[in-house]
Write an enzyme that holds these catalytic residues in place. Structure first.
Site, mmCIF file in Angstrom:
data_model
loop_
_atom_site.group_PDB
_atom_site.id
_atom_site.type_symbol
_atom_site.label_atom_id
_atom_site.label_comp_id
_atom_site.label_asym_id
_atom_site.label_seq_id
_atom_site.Cartn_x
_atom_site.Cartn_y
_atom_site.Cartn_z
ATOM 1 N N SER A 23 0.789 -1.221 0.009
ATOM 2 C CA SER A 23 -0.019 -0.107 0.049
ATOM 3 C C SER A 23 0.886 1.151 -0.137
ATOM 4 O O SER A 23 1.934 1.524 0.786
ATOM 5 C CB SER A 23 -0.856 0.091 1.202
ATOM 6 O OG SER A 23 -1.850 -0.870 1.244
ATOM 7 N N ILE A 24 0.660 2.191 -0.904
ATOM 8 C CA ILE A 24 1.047 3.596 -0.786
ATOM 9 C C ILE A 24 1.208 4.087 0.683
ATOM 10 O O ILE A 24 2.134 4.925 1.209
ATOM 11 C CB ILE A 24 0.393 4.478 -1.734
ATOM 12 C CG1 ILE A 24 0.776 3.843 -3.302
ATOM 13 C CG2 ILE A 24 0.936 5.878 -1.592
ATOM 14 C CD1 ILE A 24 -0.018 4.604 -4.299
ATOM 15 N N TYR A 162 -10.121 4.061 -16.277
ATOM 16 C CA TYR A 162 -10.106 4.900 -14.962
ATOM 17 C C TYR A 162 -11.678 5.390 -14.729
ATOM 18 O O TYR A 162 -11.951 5.291 -13.719
ATOM 19 C CB TYR A 162 -9.130 5.822 -14.917
ATOM 20 C CG TYR A 162 -8.622 6.174 -13.438
ATOM 21 C CD1 TYR A 162 -8.042 5.126 -12.854
ATOM 22 C CD2 TYR A 162 -8.764 7.535 -13.039
ATOM 23 C CE1 TYR A 162 -7.476 5.456 -11.544
ATOM 24 C CE2 TYR A 162 -8.374 7.734 -11.679
ATOM 25 C CZ TYR A 162 -7.714 6.615 -10.947
ATOM 26 O OH TYR A 162 -7.512 6.783 -9.635
ATOM 27 N N LYS A 169 -11.487 11.414 -8.541
ATOM 28 C CA LYS A 169 -10.469 12.010 -8.143
ATOM 29 C C LYS A 169 -10.573 13.609 -8.708
ATOM 30 O O LYS A 169 -9.793 14.475 -7.958
ATOM 31 C CB LYS A 169 -9.132 11.459 -9.131
ATOM 32 C CG LYS A 169 -8.688 10.090 -8.657
ATOM 33 C CD LYS A 169 -8.317 9.990 -7.305
ATOM 34 C CE LYS A 169 -7.605 8.660 -6.941
ATOM 35 N NZ LYS A 169 -7.610 8.695 -5.400
HETATM 36 N N1 LIG Z 1 -1.441 2.377 -6.910
HETATM 37 C C1 LIG Z 1 -1.293 3.522 -7.978
HETATM 38 O O1 LIG Z 1 -1.038 3.382 -9.172
HETATM 39 C C2 LIG Z 1 -1.952 4.542 -7.530
HETATM 40 C C3 LIG Z 1 -1.779 5.643 -8.433
HETATM 41 C C4 LIG Z 1 -2.329 6.980 -8.071
HETATM 42 C C5 LIG Z 1 -2.939 7.367 -6.646
HETATM 43 N N2 LIG Z 1 -3.285 6.125 -6.035
HETATM 44 C C6 LIG Z 1 -4.199 6.377 -4.894
HETATM 45 O O2 LIG Z 1 -3.454 5.877 -3.977
HETATM 46 C C7 LIG Z 1 -4.536 5.379 -2.875
HETATM 47 C C8 LIG Z 1 -3.824 4.172 -2.242
HETATM 48 O O3 LIG Z 1 -4.140 3.003 -2.840
HETATM 49 P P1 LIG Z 1 -3.129 1.957 -3.008
HETATM 50 O O4 LIG Z 1 -2.819 1.986 -4.773
HETATM 51 O O5 LIG Z 1 -2.008 2.130 -2.130
HETATM 52 O O6 LIG Z 1 -3.891 0.851 -2.897
HETATM 53 P P2 LIG Z 1 -4.265 -0.058 -1.681
HETATM 54 O O7 LIG Z 1 -5.298 -1.034 -1.944
HETATM 55 O O8 LIG Z 1 -3.107 -0.597 -1.050
HETATM 56 O O9 LIG Z 1 -5.122 1.268 -0.828
HETATM 57 C C9 LIG Z 1 -6.377 1.574 -0.996
HETATM 58 C C10 LIG Z 1 -6.832 1.387 0.345
HETATM 59 O O10 LIG Z 1 -8.418 2.077 0.656
HETATM 60 C C11 LIG Z 1 -9.006 1.225 1.366
HETATM 61 N N3 LIG Z 1 -10.362 1.486 1.465
HETATM 62 C C12 LIG Z 1 -11.400 1.057 0.441
HETATM 63 N N4 LIG Z 1 -12.524 1.340 0.564
HETATM 64 C C13 LIG Z 1 -12.610 1.776 2.107
HETATM 65 C C14 LIG Z 1 -13.599 2.199 2.852
HETATM 66 N N5 LIG Z 1 -15.154 2.232 2.455
HETATM 67 N N6 LIG Z 1 -13.371 2.637 4.077
HETATM 68 C C15 LIG Z 1 -12.033 2.486 4.429
HETATM 69 N N7 LIG Z 1 -11.047 2.252 3.636
HETATM 70 C C16 LIG Z 1 -11.179 1.954 2.454
HETATM 71 C C17 LIG Z 1 -8.727 -0.301 1.501
HETATM 72 O O11 LIG Z 1 -8.768 -0.663 2.656
HETATM 73 C C18 LIG Z 1 -7.084 -0.053 1.184
HETATM 74 O O12 LIG Z 1 -6.484 0.085 2.235
HETATM 75 C C19 LIG Z 1 -5.829 5.512 -3.416
HETATM 76 O O13 LIG Z 1 -6.276 6.744 -3.386
HETATM 77 C C20 LIG Z 1 -5.377 5.414 -5.032
HETATM 78 O O14 LIG Z 1 -6.456 5.884 -5.717
HETATM 79 C C21 LIG Z 1 -2.831 4.815 -6.443
#
Ligand SMILES: NC(=O)c1ccc[n+]([C@@H]2O[C@H](COP(=O)([O-])OP(=O)(O)OC[C@H]3O[C@@H](n4cnc5c(N)ncnc54)[C@H](O)[C@@H]3O)[C@@H](O)[C@H]2O)c1
Length: 262
Positions: A23-24, A162, A169
């Site tokens: 996770s980020i 997307y 977003k």
């Molecule tokens: N991975 C990429 O390429 C990327 C790029 C740009 C932005 N992001 C953004 O980074 C953020 C983290 O995503 P990630 O890629 O680390 O994936 P990830 O799946 O590890 O994290 C997403 C998180 O959202 C949580 N979540 C979803 N629904 C929820 C709810 N109803 N209540 C509480 N928590 C909830 C999940 O439990 C998870 O921990 C997101 O906003 C994603 O859009 C990701």
């Protein structure tokens, strides 16, 4: 791993959005913990509880609790617990949460039904507003604070697949600016990191994700993939006092892809 520093010594933080070690949010949390921050974590649902508890334990977290960001009651409980744990104060809030139904990340955006449109916006955008409102009194008590969310270029440009997440977003990006305006007078800053593709649980649910990765590598000025820790480093800067006059903005960690027209 980067060298440790003490830039977050004495600071407290709440991290929403760790699911596992990819996770980020976890990459950001590690940077904050290395800098000396004390961190509380939330997880969504029993399925990921164990992995989040293990990770939180590795940084000696004093609070790990369940939170579905769709629930005001859940959010109120979390922030009450955070206030109790950190003596009524909070310095840092990491919002790294997003969700859309997988069916809406495959077909046409045009076909998104009303309920799933609102679901994506509720989890991925409104949750920042709700969390910022609850963080406000705790950050005010701390003399100020810093809030960081995660966004993506798909909110500014049409990125195939997307879809509704891009619309969410766009709402999130605009919310960052309005929150920054409201909360600035209390010395609370609100910023976003726009990440290029990073292989995480959420990313895997986007159809065509490998294509997104390949295109960024081929066409970005730096021609290289983005690691979660690259995002962690930029997020840590925005969260730190080094960025004390930075608010309402987005830092792109995408090998420069957003700058290109082709
Ligand atoms: N991975 C990429 O390429 C990327 C790029 C740009 C932005 N992001 C953004 O980074 C953020 C983290 O995503 P990630 O890629 O680390 O994936 P990830 O799946 O590890 O994290 C997403 C998180 O959202 C949580 N979540 C979803 N629904 C929820 C709810 N109803 N209540 C509480 N928590 C909830 C999940 O439990 C998870 O921990 C997101 O906003 C994603 O859009 C990701």
């Amino acid at each position: 791993m980067p060298a440790a520093s003490d830039r977050f010594a004495g600071k407290t933080g709440l991290v929403l959005g760790v699911a596992n070690r990819r996770s980020i949010a976890w990459a950001i949390a590690q940077r904050l913990a290395e800098g000396g921050a004390q961190l509380a974590f939330t997880f969504q649902g029993e399925r990921i509880e164990r992995s989040v508890r293990e990770l939180a334990e590795s940084v000696s977290s004093p609070l790990v609790t369940d939170c579905d960001v769709r629930s005001d009651e859940n959010l109120q409980r979390v922030f009450a617990d955070v206030g109790e744990t950190f003596g009524g104060k909070l310095d840092l809030l990491v919002h790294s949460v997003a969700f859309a139904d997988a069916r809406d990340l495959e077909g046409r955006f045009t076909d998104t039904p009303r309920d799933r449109f609102w679901l994506a916006l509720d989890v991925s955008a409104y949750s920042l507003v709700a969390a910022a409102r609850l963080a406000e009194p705790l950050m005010e008590a701390a003399g100020g604070g810093s809030i960081l969310t995660m966004t993506y270029l798909g909110g500014e440009r049409a990125v195939p697949h997307y879809n509704v997440m891009g619309v969410a977003k766009a709402t999130l990006d605009s919310s960052v600016r309005y929150l920054a305006w409201d909360l600035g007078e209390k010395n609370i800053r609100v910023n976003a990191v726009s990440a290029g593709p990073v292989r995480t649980l959420a990313a895997r649910s986007i159809a065509g994700f490998p294509t997104m990765e390949a295109i960024v590598e081929e066409r970005s000025p730096l021609h290289r993939p983005i690691e979660a820790d690259d995002v962690g480093a930029a997020a840590a800067f925005l969260l730190s006092d080094e960025a004390k006059n930075v608010t309402g903005t987005t830092v792109y960690v995408d090998s420069g892809y957003h700058a290109m027209g082709m």
